[in-house]
Design a protein around this motif. Structure first.
Motif, PDB file in Angstrom:
ATOM      1  N   ASP A 114       6.600   7.806   4.249  1.00  0.00           N
ATOM      2  CA  ASP A 114       6.697   7.515   2.852  1.00  0.00           C
ATOM      3  C   ASP A 114       5.255   7.726   2.197  1.00  0.00           C
ATOM      4  N   LEU A 115       4.107   7.380   3.076  1.00  0.00           N
ATOM      5  CA  LEU A 115       2.859   7.433   2.683  1.00  0.00           C
ATOM      6  C   LEU A 115       2.044   8.180   3.530  1.00  0.00           C
ATOM      7  N   THR A 116       0.713   9.141   3.294  1.00  0.00           N
ATOM      8  CA  THR A 116       0.301   9.392   4.161  1.00  0.00           C
ATOM      9  C   THR A 116      -1.341   9.185   3.539  1.00  0.00           C
ATOM     10  N   CYS A 117      -2.151   8.977   4.709  1.00  0.00           N
ATOM     11  CA  CYS A 117      -3.794   8.825   4.333  1.00  0.00           C
ATOM     12  C   CYS A 117      -4.389   9.962   5.160  1.00  0.00           C
ATOM     13  N   LEU A 118      -5.344  10.480   4.145  1.00  0.00           N
ATOM     14  CA  LEU A 118      -6.150  11.650   4.691  1.00  0.00           C
ATOM     15  C   LEU A 118      -7.633  11.254   4.753  1.00  0.00           C
TER      16      LEU A 118
ATOM     17  N   ARG B 117       7.290  10.343  -4.874  1.00  0.00           N
ATOM     18  CA  ARG B 117       7.207  10.200  -6.109  1.00  0.00           C
ATOM     19  C   ARG B 117       7.395   8.733  -6.606  1.00  0.00           C
ATOM     20  N   GLU B 118       8.413   8.010  -6.198  1.00  0.00           N
ATOM     21  CA  GLU B 118       8.780   6.764  -6.587  1.00  0.00           C
ATOM     22  C   GLU B 118       7.728   5.497  -6.282  1.00  0.00           C
TER      23      GLU B 118
ATOM     24  N   MET C 270       4.208   6.625  -5.949  1.00  0.00           N
ATOM     25  CA  MET C 270       3.117   7.212  -6.330  1.00  0.00           C
ATOM     26  C   MET C 270       3.044   6.736  -7.870  1.00  0.00           C
ATOM     27  N   GLN C 271       4.216   6.568  -8.361  1.00  0.00           N
ATOM     28  CA  GLN C 271       4.261   6.299 -10.039  1.00  0.00           C
ATOM     29  C   GLN C 271       3.686   4.848 -10.177  1.00  0.00           C
ATOM     30  N   HIS C 272       3.608   3.997  -9.129  1.00  0.00           N
ATOM     31  CA  HIS C 272       2.981   2.887  -9.261  1.00  0.00           C
ATOM     32  C   HIS C 272       1.548   2.846  -9.575  1.00  0.00           C
ATOM     33  N   VAL C 273       0.566   3.909  -9.166  1.00  0.00           N
ATOM     34  CA  VAL C 273      -0.425   4.221  -9.444  1.00  0.00           C
ATOM     35  C   VAL C 273      -0.852   4.489 -10.845  1.00  0.00           C
ATOM     36  N   ALA C 274      -1.840   4.001 -11.281  1.00  0.00           N
ATOM     37  CA  ALA C 274      -2.399   4.309 -12.567  1.00  0.00           C
ATOM     38  C   ALA C 274      -2.855   5.806 -12.635  1.00  0.00           C
ATOM     39  N   PRO C 275      -2.491   6.550 -13.877  1.00  0.00           N
ATOM     40  CA  PRO C 275      -2.291   5.945 -15.109  1.00  0.00           C
ATOM     41  C   PRO C 275      -0.588   5.617 -15.427  1.00  0.00           C
ATOM     42  N   LEU C 276       0.097   6.065 -14.445  1.00  0.00           N
ATOM     43  CA  LEU C 276       1.562   6.126 -14.502  1.00  0.00           C
ATOM     44  C   LEU C 276       1.802   4.416 -14.159  1.00  0.00           C
ATOM     45  N   GLY C 277       1.428   3.914 -13.198  1.00  0.00           N
ATOM     46  CA  GLY C 277       1.782   2.457 -12.788  1.00  0.00           C
ATOM     47  C   GLY C 277       0.708   1.502 -13.144  1.00  0.00           C
ATOM     48  N   ALA C 278       0.731   0.140 -12.535  1.00  0.00           N
ATOM     49  CA  ALA C 278      -0.108  -0.902 -12.777  1.00  0.00           C
ATOM     50  C   ALA C 278      -1.055  -0.861 -12.038  1.00  0.00           C
TER      51      ALA C 278
END
Length: 238
Positions: free
Chosen positions: A69-73, A90-91, A93-101
């Motif tokens: 679901d998530l990957t760290c590099l 996508r659902e 990453m949309q929590h990350v600004a500027p789309l999310g809080a």
């Protein structure tokens, strides 16, 4: 999961362990984690700081066919310069600004030099390159095993893409507990210093993975194997 179920928010894992020496996942292990996390609504997060762009161009998730679901590099994505990245569905990453809080920033975020180096590195990576890296790593580890056998030293080796590793252990290492229990760290210390005296600088700890690059050519592999043949004598002595 059987005990806590929905209380587990996420599972974070190195898909190929590199921080206890190089330990590959057992067959079916990553798929089991994917199935369990999906069944219980938890996130599966791959720490690909080591494996990203090293075991395959698409990292361990490409090599093993498991989509987290998530990957760290880590800095490999910046061609070795200070850099890190994360990404995922996508659902999420949309929590990350500027789309999310969720606001995230850092001093080196988007550093132009690191980004340019990373793009240049990615342009150089080809499927053929990974085949050659694994071939060189396999040849090097075969040389290590042969050198150890000449001195009756038990050794376990592993190769995944450009990642290499070995343990002075009598049987395969599949976990951190086994690494601590089975590995002869005193022997590794003697081997490390004997190799260093011959101009070959390995990781100073038994519990670290090694990485090959395209600059490690046949001559360097030959020289390393030759040094290992001599260093194994020092490693054997108590």
């Amino acid at each position: 999961f059987a005990e806590l179920g929905a209380e587990i928010a996420a599972v974070i894992i190195e898909p190929v362990a590199g921080n206890m020496g190089l330990v590959q996942p057992q067959p079916g292990f990553l798929q089991l984690l994917r199935d369990l996390t999906q069944r219980h609504g938890a996130l599966l997060i791959f720490d690909e700081v080591m494996t990203g762009f090293r075991v395959a161009r698409g990292g361990a998730q490409e090599r093993f066919g498991i989509l987290p679901d998530l990957t760290c590099l880590g800095k490999v994505v910046g061609g070795g310069l200070p850099c890190a990245a994360y990404g995922g569905r996508r659902e999420i990453m949309q929590h990350v600004a500027p789309l999310g809080a969720m606001y995230q920033a850092g001093t080196l975020s988007g550093n132009p030099l690191a980004m340019a180096a990373g793009i240049a590195t990615l342009k150089q990576l080809t499927p053929e390159m990974y085949v050659e890296l694994e071939r060189c790593g396999t040849r090097l580890m075969e040389g290590m095993r042969a050198a150890a056998a000449q001195h009756d030293i038990p050794i376990q080796t592993a190769v995944v893409g450009s990642m290499i590793g070995f343990f002075f252990a009598p049987e395969p290492v599949t976990s951190y507990a086994e690494a601590k229990r089975l590995c002869d760290t005193a022997r590794y210390a003697r081997f490390f210093h004997a190799m260093l005296e011959q101009g070959v600088y390995l990781a100073p700890s038994q519990f670290e993975a090694g990485f090959l690059s395209v600059l490690h050519d046949e001559a360097i592999i030959d020289r390393t194997i030759e040094a290992a043949q001599s260093a194994m004598n020092a490693a054997r002595e108590a």
